[in-house]
Scaffold this motif. Structure first.
Motif, PDB file in Angstrom:
ATOM      1  N   ILE A 186       0.854  -1.189   0.000  1.00 44.01           N
ATOM      2  CA  ILE A 186       0.000   0.000   0.000  1.00 44.01           C
ATOM      3  C   ILE A 186       0.889   1.237   0.000  1.00 44.01           C
TER       4      ILE A 186
ATOM      5  N   ASN B 168      -6.098   2.606  -0.919  1.00 42.91           N
ATOM      6  CA  ASN B 168      -5.571   1.310  -0.464  1.00 42.91           C
ATOM      7  C   ASN B 168      -5.111   1.366   0.993  1.00 42.91           C
TER       8      ASN B 168
ATOM      9  N   TRP C 150      -6.703  -1.067   3.771  1.00 40.54           N
ATOM     10  CA  TRP C 150      -5.852  -1.791   4.726  1.00 40.54           C
ATOM     11  C   TRP C 150      -6.307  -1.525   6.159  1.00 40.54           C
TER      12      TRP C 150
END
Length: 559
Positions: A340, A387, A391
């Protein structure tokens, strides 16, 4: 013939000028110390011992001059001792090293190092068998010809360079060489380079396990925007103005303030929420960041760090700095997943009291990056990416089952550097803030909706840095019900190397106290100057596990 000679002379002169321009101007303007970005650590390899140290100086005016020694024999510590400020010179420390098993009877290993003008033997009472040997830049070495010395704890196994009279060495097994800086020719600004050595094998770093105290409480100190420099630094906008005859060294004053509060508040955990280092004034980032990490190690305090927009404006990338944090005692900082965006997306579990393995409190840390990647459309600062949010949500969901096993109410908090767009408030909302709004909120122009993710996942409070003169907490409310759903706080800027200049603004920091018995979070501020002994704007923000609305000023003052 005369014209040809003149023309040839002009061409040679022009060529010399071009070479000078490329070697000197471009090198100094764009100096990045290329290897130091990814290979920032000196050459530390287990099983190697140092057999010699020297300093090699070269000229930026002479294209044939080189700071490289025979690379089959010597290894360069990749830090220019002038830190790019030498007018016409560079200088580097070089070391000779060998594997222990390769040492012969003729090899001599270093067992002591000093720096200074005079032979250290002049101050020694006893005459040792080994004599001090002189090297350039005021380095003195004591070397042993005994093969057995390679197994001694005295033998030097690694060498590094730190800078500044206020340099600190927090790494276990390492020590700064006394009495002081290397002796260089007066060329450019003197950054006082100092040798640091490690003896013996690398020491294993045991990561601390933070726990709730026996009384059920846990105190977090958030320190933001230290803006530390290489060397003592220069104060920006100090308060009070003109004090001490106008003399103000930024880093000593900043660290004196932080140490006073560490002693008085006695926190259980410290959050460094970005801009620990001022990249513009820290050509050696390592020396700057070691000041605060050394102080925390001295107080034996576990801590976690994230980055601001200034940390990596110097010679070290975020990833290189995080690697340094990871190598230091008491640090729980992590780079986080490389799948990420950003460096420093991770979480830390605070365990319940005693031998209990259940988490009582989870702290989430996210990288808010630096400047907007699309200045034409969204000028200003970068934002937390999709992202990262995915996460974060996945991590919270995966931890929920384990958190349910805790017998009390589990609590969650988050820390970032750059404020979220929801930190921007209108006049009506300003009436309810706890603290002071002194400058405009410099949040990203693009809203990636991370605030909504925090609320959805039950995070009770998020706290940031970045805007030094803002030190308020503001509660976000549900648009339909009007219920309080998330507290958003500022730490306030702590460092004198960063800007001040707003009327009534004093450097400060924020404290959060978690009471697990009451599922309560209380927060307050402490200042460097002004009301230095008081808890300011003390406020309960979470009670019985629920986000509570602002208390009246009368209630806060009564506390």
């Amino acid at each position: 013939m005369t014209r040809r000679i003149v023309r040839t002379g002009v061409q040679l002169g022009l060529l010399t000028f071009i070479v000078f321009f490329l070697v000197f101007f471009l090198d100094n303007r764009y100096r990045v110390l290329p290897q130091s970005i990814h290979n920032h650590l000196p050459l530390h390899h287990e099983g190697l011992v140092i057999t010699d140290i020297t300093v090699q100086t070269c000229s930026t005016l002479n294209p044939l001059s080189s700071c490289k020694l025979d690379q089959d024999k010597w290894h360069q510590v990749d830090k220019d001792l002038y830190l790019g400020t030498g007018w016409f010179s560079k200088a580097f420390v070089h070391i000779k090293r060998k594997r222990e098993e390769e040492l012969t009877d003729e090899d001599r290993v270093i067992i002591d190092v000093r720096t200074g003008k005079l032979d250290p033997a002049m101050g020694e009472k006893s005459q040792a068998a080994e004599k001090w040997e002189s090297r350039p830049a005021g380095i003195w070495l004591k070397r042993s010809a005994k093969r057995s010395a390679s197994d001694s704890k005295k033998v030097v196994t690694a060498v590094d360079v730190l800078f500044g009279a206020d340099a600190v060495e927090p790494r276990p097994g390492w020590e700064l060489i006394k009495p002081g800086a290397l002796r260089l020719e007066a060329s450019g600004e003197n950054k006082e380079p100092r040798l640091s050595i490690r003896r013996g094998r690398p020491q294993k770093i045991e990561k601390p396990v933070p726990r709730i105290r026996k009384d059920g409480k846990f105190k977090i100190m958030q320190i933001s925007d230290l803006h530390l420099s290489t060397g003592p630094g220069v104060c920006r906008d100090p308060e009070p103005k003109g004090a001490n005859g106008g003399q103000c060294d930024a880093d000593p004053r900043t660290l004196e303030f932080v140490e006073r509060l560490l002693t008085e508040e006695k926190p259980d955990f410290v959050v460094l929420s970005g801009d620990q280092v001022n990249g513009e004034t820290a050509p050696d980032v390592q020396s700057a960041m070691f000041k605060i990490t050394g102080l925390l190690a001295e107080h034996k305090l576990p801590y976690a760090a994230i980055f601001g927009n200034h940390d990596d404006e110097g010679a070290l990338s975020r990833l290189a700095q995080m690697s340094l944090y990871d190598s230091l005692p008491y640090s729980l900082s992590e780079a986080g997943p490389n799948t990420i965006e950003g460096v420093g997306n991770y979480h830390v579990e605070i365990l319940a009291h005693g031998a209990n393995k259940h988490s009582a409190l989870t702290l989430y840390f996210l990288d808010t990056h630096s400047y907007s990647p699309d200045k034409n459309k969204f000028d200003g600062y970068d934002w937390i990416k999709p992202n990262q949010i995915a996460w974060f949500k996945t991590t919270v969901e995966n931890l929920k089952d384990a958190h349910k096993r805790y017998t009390h109410t589990h609590l969650d908090m988050a820390f970032i550097h750059i404020p979220l767009p929801e930190y921007v408030i209108n006049e009506e909302q300003e009436k309810e803030i706890v603290g002071t709004l002194r400058e405009g909120v410099t949040a990203p122009r693009f809203n990636s909706k991370f605030k909504d993710a925090l609320v959805e996942e039950g995070i009770k409070a998020v706290s940031c840095g970045h805007d030094h003169a803002n030190d308020y907490c503001h509660v976000a409310k549900n648009a339909k019900s009007g219920d309080a759903e998330l507290w958003m706080c500022y730490a306030g800027g702590s460092g004198f190397g960063g800007y001040g200049g707003y009327e009534g603004y004093h450097r400060g920091l924020r404290v959060f106290e978690i009471d697990t018995n009451q599922a309560r979070i209380t927060t307050w501020k402490r200042l460097e100057y002004g009301d230095t002994t008081k808890r300011l704007d003390e406020q309960i923000i979470v009670d019985s596990g629920r986000v509570v609305p602002p208390q009246s000023k009368q209630i806060r003052q009564a506390k």
